[in-house]
Design a protein around this motif. Structure first.
Motif, PDB file in Angstrom:
ATOM      1  N   TRP A 188       0.798  -1.133  -0.009  1.00 33.59           N
ATOM      2  CA  TRP A 188       0.042  -0.093   0.050  1.00 33.59           C
ATOM      3  C   TRP A 188       0.972   1.245   0.169  1.00 33.59           C
ATOM      4  O   TRP A 188       0.523   2.264  -0.703  1.00 33.59           O
ATOM      5  CB  TRP A 188      -0.816  -0.092   1.113  1.00 33.59           C
ATOM      6  N   ILE A 189       1.927   1.227   0.845  1.00 30.60           N
ATOM      7  CA  ILE A 189       2.880   2.498   0.759  1.00 30.60           C
ATOM      8  C   ILE A 189       3.345   2.655  -0.555  1.00 30.60           C
ATOM      9  O   ILE A 189       3.583   3.721  -0.873  1.00 30.60           O
ATOM     10  CB  ILE A 189       4.048   2.206   2.069  1.00 30.60           C
ATOM     11  N   ARG A 190       4.099   1.662  -1.266  1.00 28.93           N
ATOM     12  CA  ARG A 190       4.321   1.987  -2.574  1.00 28.93           C
ATOM     13  C   ARG A 190       3.624   2.383  -3.583  1.00 28.93           C
ATOM     14  O   ARG A 190       3.795   3.231  -4.269  1.00 28.93           O
ATOM     15  CB  ARG A 190       5.054   0.445  -2.946  1.00 28.93           C
ATOM     16  N   ARG A 191       2.260   1.795  -3.658  1.00 26.84           N
ATOM     17  CA  ARG A 191       1.257   2.253  -4.631  1.00 26.84           C
ATOM     18  C   ARG A 191       1.083   3.747  -4.084  1.00 26.84           C
ATOM     19  O   ARG A 191       0.426   4.283  -5.016  1.00 26.84           O
ATOM     20  CB  ARG A 191       0.206   1.201  -4.732  1.00 26.84           C
ATOM     21  N   PHE A 192       0.734   3.907  -2.852  1.00 39.09           N
ATOM     22  CA  PHE A 192       0.288   5.365  -2.412  1.00 39.09           C
ATOM     23  C   PHE A 192       1.294   6.347  -2.964  1.00 39.09           C
ATOM     24  O   PHE A 192       0.740   7.351  -3.628  1.00 39.09           O
ATOM     25  CB  PHE A 192       0.160   5.330  -0.863  1.00 39.09           C
ATOM     26  N   PHE A 193       2.436   6.226  -2.847  1.00 41.84           N
ATOM     27  CA  PHE A 193       3.386   7.139  -3.161  1.00 41.84           C
ATOM     28  C   PHE A 193       3.836   7.012  -4.643  1.00 41.84           C
ATOM     29  O   PHE A 193       4.118   8.190  -5.285  1.00 41.84           O
ATOM     30  CB  PHE A 193       4.857   6.960  -2.398  1.00 41.84           C
ATOM     31  N   ARG A 194       3.336   6.139  -5.483  1.00 39.94           N
ATOM     32  CA  ARG A 194       3.260   6.136  -6.835  1.00 39.94           C
ATOM     33  C   ARG A 194       2.213   6.974  -7.448  1.00 39.94           C
ATOM     34  O   ARG A 194       2.487   7.722  -8.333  1.00 39.94           O
ATOM     35  CB  ARG A 194       3.327   4.623  -7.289  1.00 39.94           C
ATOM     36  N   ILE A 195       1.211   7.054  -6.982  1.00 40.63           N
ATOM     37  CA  ILE A 195      -0.176   7.765  -7.369  1.00 40.63           C
ATOM     38  C   ILE A 195      -0.136   9.135  -6.851  1.00 40.63           C
ATOM     39  O   ILE A 195      -0.650  10.109  -7.196  1.00 40.63           O
ATOM     40  CB  ILE A 195      -1.271   6.843  -7.289  1.00 40.63           C
ATOM     41  N   ALA A 196      -0.156   9.128  -5.326  1.00 45.18           N
ATOM     42  CA  ALA A 196      -0.521  10.492  -4.604  1.00 45.18           C
ATOM     43  C   ALA A 196      -0.065  11.752  -5.021  1.00 45.18           C
ATOM     44  O   ALA A 196      -0.807  12.810  -5.227  1.00 45.18           O
ATOM     45  CB  ALA A 196      -0.822  10.129  -3.048  1.00 45.18           C
ATOM     46  N   PRO A 197       1.402  11.602  -4.862  1.00 47.75           N
ATOM     47  CA  PRO A 197       1.933  13.105  -5.080  1.00 47.75           C
ATOM     48  C   PRO A 197       1.536  13.815  -6.334  1.00 47.75           C
ATOM     49  O   PRO A 197       1.255  14.960  -6.241  1.00 47.75           O
ATOM     50  CB  PRO A 197       3.576  12.898  -5.158  1.00 47.75           C
ATOM     51  N   LEU A 198       1.633  13.216  -7.474  1.00 44.18           N
ATOM     52  CA  LEU A 198       1.194  13.965  -8.717  1.00 44.18           C
ATOM     53  C   LEU A 198      -0.340  14.080  -8.656  1.00 44.18           C
ATOM     54  O   LEU A 198      -0.887  15.210  -9.065  1.00 44.18           O
ATOM     55  CB  LEU A 198       1.368  12.985  -9.774  1.00 44.18           C
ATOM     56  N   TYR A 199      -1.090  13.269  -8.170  1.00 41.27           N
ATOM     57  CA  TYR A 199      -2.449  13.265  -8.276  1.00 41.27           C
ATOM     58  C   TYR A 199      -2.969  14.574  -7.422  1.00 41.27           C
ATOM     59  O   TYR A 199      -3.814  15.473  -7.819  1.00 41.27           O
ATOM     60  CB  TYR A 199      -3.158  12.052  -7.824  1.00 41.27           C
ATOM     61  N   TYR A 200      -2.418  14.459  -6.222  1.00 38.04           N
ATOM     62  CA  TYR A 200      -2.871  15.700  -5.217  1.00 38.04           C
ATOM     63  C   TYR A 200      -2.161  16.922  -5.799  1.00 38.04           C
ATOM     64  O   TYR A 200      -3.086  17.856  -5.855  1.00 38.04           O
ATOM     65  CB  TYR A 200      -1.995  15.552  -3.896  1.00 38.04           C
ATOM     66  N   LEU A 201      -1.132  17.071  -6.406  1.00 33.23           N
ATOM     67  CA  LEU A 201      -0.808  18.450  -7.041  1.00 33.23           C
ATOM     68  C   LEU A 201      -1.955  18.797  -8.270  1.00 33.23           C
ATOM     69  O   LEU A 201      -2.419  19.824  -8.102  1.00 33.23           O
ATOM     70  CB  LEU A 201       0.633  18.140  -7.651  1.00 33.23           C
ATOM     71  N   LEU A 202      -2.208  18.003  -8.830  1.00 34.71           N
ATOM     72  CA  LEU A 202      -3.119  18.389 -10.352  1.00 34.71           C
ATOM     73  C   LEU A 202      -4.591  18.382  -9.557  1.00 34.71           C
ATOM     74  O   LEU A 202      -5.256  19.065 -10.368  1.00 34.71           O
ATOM     75  CB  LEU A 202      -2.904  17.206 -11.438  1.00 34.71           C
ATOM     76  N   LEU A 203      -4.905  17.646  -8.469  1.00 40.39           N
ATOM     77  CA  LEU A 203      -6.189  17.822  -8.023  1.00 40.39           C
ATOM     78  C   LEU A 203      -6.294  19.294  -7.448  1.00 40.39           C
ATOM     79  O   LEU A 203      -7.353  19.801  -7.781  1.00 40.39           O
ATOM     80  CB  LEU A 203      -6.144  16.971  -6.932  1.00 40.39           C
ATOM     81  N   ILE A 204      -5.345  19.647  -6.827  1.00 45.24           N
ATOM     82  CA  ILE A 204      -5.558  21.292  -6.182  1.00 45.24           C
ATOM     83  C   ILE A 204      -5.565  22.256  -7.535  1.00 45.24           C
ATOM     84  O   ILE A 204      -6.539  23.027  -7.228  1.00 45.24           O
ATOM     85  CB  ILE A 204      -4.102  21.515  -5.469  1.00 45.24           C
ATOM     86  N   VAL A 205      -4.861  22.057  -8.322  1.00 47.59           N
ATOM     87  CA  VAL A 205      -5.053  22.816  -9.607  1.00 47.59           C
ATOM     88  C   VAL A 205      -6.591  22.635 -10.248  1.00 47.59           C
ATOM     89  O   VAL A 205      -7.140  23.657 -10.476  1.00 47.59           O
ATOM     90  CB  VAL A 205      -3.891  22.586 -10.731  1.00 47.59           C
ATOM     91  N   ALA A 206      -6.886  21.663 -10.196  1.00 48.27           N
ATOM     92  CA  ALA A 206      -8.308  21.300 -10.649  1.00 48.27           C
ATOM     93  C   ALA A 206      -9.252  21.966  -9.900  1.00 48.27           C
ATOM     94  O   ALA A 206     -10.559  22.542 -10.504  1.00 48.27           O
ATOM     95  CB  ALA A 206      -8.644  19.839 -11.128  1.00 48.27           C
ATOM     96  N   LEU A 207      -9.340  21.944  -8.409  1.00 52.06           N
ATOM     97  CA  LEU A 207     -10.222  22.418  -7.623  1.00 52.06           C
ATOM     98  C   LEU A 207      -9.980  23.971  -7.735  1.00 52.06           C
ATOM     99  O   LEU A 207     -10.770  24.803  -7.565  1.00 52.06           O
ATOM    100  CB  LEU A 207      -9.878  21.771  -6.292  1.00 52.06           C
ATOM    101  N   VAL A 208      -8.735  24.497  -7.583  1.00 55.92           N
ATOM    102  CA  VAL A 208      -8.632  26.032  -7.477  1.00 55.92           C
ATOM    103  C   VAL A 208      -9.167  26.738  -8.774  1.00 55.92           C
ATOM    104  O   VAL A 208      -9.753  27.810  -8.865  1.00 55.92           O
ATOM    105  CB  VAL A 208      -7.230  26.231  -7.194  1.00 55.92           C
ATOM    106  N   TYR A 209      -8.748  26.079 -10.133  1.00 51.82           N
ATOM    107  CA  TYR A 209      -9.085  26.701 -11.084  1.00 51.82           C
ATOM    108  C   TYR A 209     -10.616  26.231 -12.025  1.00 51.82           C
ATOM    109  O   TYR A 209     -10.627  26.466 -13.079  1.00 51.82           O
ATOM    110  CB  TYR A 209      -8.039  26.787 -12.186  1.00 51.82           C
ATOM    111  N   GLY A 210     -11.290  25.338 -11.026  1.00 49.61           N
ATOM    112  CA  GLY A 210     -12.325  24.675 -11.562  1.00 49.61           C
ATOM    113  C   GLY A 210     -13.263  25.647 -12.333  1.00 49.61           C
ATOM    114  O   GLY A 210     -13.864  25.363 -13.309  1.00 49.61           O
ATOM    115  N   PRO A 211     -13.575  26.817 -11.753  1.00 51.34           N
ATOM    116  CA  PRO A 211     -14.634  27.470 -12.494  1.00 51.34           C
ATOM    117  C   PRO A 211     -14.070  27.865 -13.939  1.00 51.34           C
ATOM    118  O   PRO A 211     -15.108  27.989 -14.811  1.00 51.34           O
ATOM    119  CB  PRO A 211     -14.895  28.779 -11.674  1.00 51.34           C
ATOM    120  N   TRP A 212     -12.794  28.087 -13.913  1.00 49.66           N
ATOM    121  CA  TRP A 212     -12.385  28.640 -15.313  1.00 49.66           C
ATOM    122  C   TRP A 212     -12.539  27.560 -16.441  1.00 49.66           C
ATOM    123  O   TRP A 212     -12.839  27.692 -17.623  1.00 49.66           O
ATOM    124  CB  TRP A 212     -11.005  28.984 -15.225  1.00 49.66           C
TER     125      TRP A 212
END
Length: 382
Positions: free
Chosen positions: A79-103
């Protein structure tokens, strides 16, 4: 076989094809240009799913001696291997998607103004509710119809993937207890039964983000890994039960997509099989293997996850701005498609390469450091 990577480098090439397929598929759909196969990006996602099931099973089996499946520490490491493979990039782009969602929602409305057939609920891009944020950061959104398809990212499949990772170690424990093929085929059957017992729940999802809808394809990949390991054609047949289950589950499973699932399973088996050197099959697959093993294909595979997660953040505004500020809307379908590809593909891959280098790879390294700092445990599951 690549000694540095630890798996067939053809898999990297296939991942690269899958991400490019999804990218150009979404371009074709968004500019209302139908191209057979290309305009079905869901097939590219199915290829990702097959590869995920294959790799998870292959790697888990190969680590079995030093990381026994019944040890709780093995499950945590996975689980730790898979989390750190997926989460860092996902969280970064998720923040972008949420912040600029209206645009992004405005850009999506612009596309719908030019091509009404591409319209979607742009309000799902603007949802900044605490529930939407928490379900996405916890990866629970894929289980909830109201949130499974609720950002500009194509992250419904990320939620799906994380559900598979959660279940995977326990699926492998079941195979240890009841046998590999019997267990996996039995789980496919349960997914099909669930389609009728939990019909309202299955049908509530706009995209197949809930694991029971797509677990059959992950399992096909797992069975394919065993087919290659054992050199067993019977296991290839077992893997083909996955597309059969897709027909039974039937949620937006178009005939072309099911047919391609069959072709991808057979094709992967042919490419990954260890054929007799100099034999007919070895000669027939020499060219496909060469194409999948070259430097470009391997690089496309390296950046495939970044390309997949990033591409809609580039493609949607790029198409909207081109339609608004140029005469692109008056061009033929193929000219529009070629123009948008020429603009978006280089930008997407350039940014994806940076994300791979500065986000994905450091994230994986953090996961390795976390594992290295954990005390060695020998406790057993159950």
């Amino acid at each position: 076989m690549s000694s540095s990577r630890g798996w067939s480098t053809e898999l990297e090439g296939l991942r690269g094809i899958a991400s490019l397929w999804v990218l150009v598929g979404h371009i074709s759909l968004l500019i209302h240009c139908h191209i057979t196969l290309i305009s079905s990006p869901g097939i590219g996602v199915d290829l990702f799913i097959l590869l995920s099931g294959y790799l998870m099973a292959k790697n888990y089996k190969e680590r079995q001696q030093k990381e026994p499946w019944q040890h709780a520490s093995t499950i945590r490491k996975f689980w730790i291997r898979r989390f750190f493979r997926i989460a860092p990039l996902y969280y970064l782009l998720l923040i972008v998607a949420l912040v600029y969602g209206p645009w992004f929602g405005e850009m999506r409305d612009t596309l719908a103004h030019f091509y009404s057939g591409t319209a979607t609920e742009s309000s799902r891009y603007t949802d900044r509710s605490l529930a939407n944020i928490l379900t996405h950061f916890s990866f629970l959104f894929g289980l909830l119809p109201a949130y499974g398809f609720n950002t500009v990212l194509p992250d419904w499949s990320i939620g799906l993937e994380m559900q598979f990772y959660l279940l995977f170690p326990f699926i492998m424990l079941v195979t240890m207890r009841f046998g590999y093929a019997v267990s996996l085929i039995g789980i496919m059957v349960l997914c099909c039964v669930g389609r009728f017992v939990l019909a309202d729940y299955y049908e509530a999802f706009e995209m197949p983000s809930m694991i029971l809808i797509k677990l059959n394809i992950f399992i096909s990949g797992m069975l394919l890994a065993e087919a290659v390991r054992r050199k067993s054609l019977l296991y290839v047949v077992f893997a083909l039960f996955g597309p059969v289950a897709s027909v039974i589950i039937g949620l937006k499973a178009i005939p072309l997509q099911v047919a391609m699932e069959v072709l991808m399973i057979v094709g992967m088996a042919a490419i990954l099989w260890q054929h007799a050197e100099g034999g007919l099959m070895a000669r027939l697959i020499a060219l496909p293997r060469k194409l999948l093993n070259n430097r470009l294909s391997t690089w496309l595979g390296d950046v495939s996850f970044s390309v997949y997660l990033l591409h809609l953040l580039i493609v949607i505004p790029a198409i909207a701005l081109l339609l608004t500020h140029t005469s692109l809307g008056g061009k033929s379908d193929m000219v529009r498609f070629a123009t948008v590809c020429a603009v978006c593909i280089p930008i997407t891959y350039a940014l994806a390469a940076l994300l791979f280098k500065f986000v994905e790879k450091p994230g994986i390294l953090v996961g390795k450091k976390v594992l290295a700092n954990r005390p060695l445990e020998r406790d057993l599951v159950g």
